[in-house]
Design an enzyme around this catalytic site. Structure first.
Site, mmCIF file in Angstrom:
data_model
loop_
_atom_site.group_PDB
_atom_site.id
_atom_site.type_symbol
_atom_site.label_atom_id
_atom_site.label_comp_id
_atom_site.label_asym_id
_atom_site.label_seq_id
_atom_site.Cartn_x
_atom_site.Cartn_y
_atom_site.Cartn_z
ATOM 1 N N SER A 146 -13.029 17.955 90.303
ATOM 2 C CA SER A 146 -14.263 17.142 90.154
ATOM 3 C C SER A 146 -13.501 15.887 89.550
ATOM 4 C CB SER A 146 -14.879 17.856 88.519
ATOM 5 O OG SER A 146 -15.975 16.895 88.334
ATOM 6 N N TYR A 168 -14.486 20.981 79.521
ATOM 7 C CA TYR A 168 -14.797 20.953 80.888
ATOM 8 C C TYR A 168 -13.714 20.101 81.676
ATOM 9 C CZ TYR A 168 -16.657 21.176 85.616
ATOM 10 O OH TYR A 168 -16.900 21.262 86.952
#
Length: 245
Positions: A146, A168
């Site tokens: 990401s 995350y």
């Protein structure tokens, strides 16, 4: 079965029963590949395989919990018995915590759970599948990362990556670092390993708040899965090109 499979590219996509993972499996299946739908939920896995087959894809189910050693070992055995090799591994399965999430108040169990899935799970699956990948003429590994894992982007003065993420985002940074080490270790082989950033995709991971569709998000992973033999390795890409670490 092995003779029939020898003419087809064999892929495994983890977390492929829904969202981006499903669309990656669909995209690879549309190329005429045989695609393993890795998923721990049996009902969703069976449903996804049926849907892919109805669309003309050569899909097969692979029971797979990336956090469980026995499950991953069994998945590798299934693919070995079915095809004798693996050409492409897409480590797509992932977990998310809350967002935003301050590191000063975060529940450490959330951190452990995300590291177990997003990092250790990738290592566990990759290592189990490497012997099968080594039997491929054109092996590829794609890890789902990401933009939020990029330290360069996270520290840019005008960066807007959705606020503070105590668990995350750091797991994706960790995954990026691990991928670099794999690329170094595998540099004398024909295995190409890269990370993909799908963009801000509407999935249940973010409460369907994203601005892109799962099909759009799957495009970069599919491109990295189909790299030519002289393609890049050890890098992070989105649909625009290289993303800085």
């Amino acid at each position: 079965m092995l003779a029939a499979m020898s003419e087809k590219t064999i892929a495994l996509v983890t977390g492929a029963n829904k969202g981006i993972g499903y669309e990656i499996a669909a995209g690879l299946g549309a190329l005429g590949w045989s695609v393993g739908v890795g998923a721990r939920d049996e009902g969703r896995r069976v449903e996804a395989v049926a849907k892919l087959r109805a669309a003309g894809a050569d899909a097969f189910g692979v029971p797979l919990d990336v956090t469980d050693d026995g499950s991953v070992t069994a998945a590798a055995r299934l693919i070995e018995e079915r095809a004798g090799r693996l050409d492409v591994l897409v480590n797509n399965a992932g977990a998310a915590g809350g967002w935003p999430e301050a590191p000063t108040t975060i529940d450490l169990e959330i951190v452990r759970r995300l590291v177990e899935t997003n990092v250790i799970g990738v290592i566990r699956v990759t290592n189990a599948m490497l012997p099968l990948l080594r039997h491929s003429a054109h092996p590829r590994i794609v890890n789902q990362s990401s933009h939020v894992g990029s330290l360069t982007l996270q520290t840019a003065p005008d960066a807007d990556l959705g606020g503070i993420s105590g668990a995350y985002a750091p797991t994706k940074t960790y995954l990026n670092a691990v991928t670099i080490q794999y690329a170094k270790e595998l540099s004398d082989t024909n295995i190409l390993i890269n990370n993909a950033c799908p963009g801000y995709v509407a999935t249940d991971l973010n409460g369907f708040s994203g601005t892109q569709t799962p099909e759009q998000g799957a495009a970069i992973a599919i491109r990295l899965a189909t790299l030519p033999d002289d393609g890049p390795t050890g890098q992070l890409f989105d649909d625009k090109g290289v993303v800085p670490w």
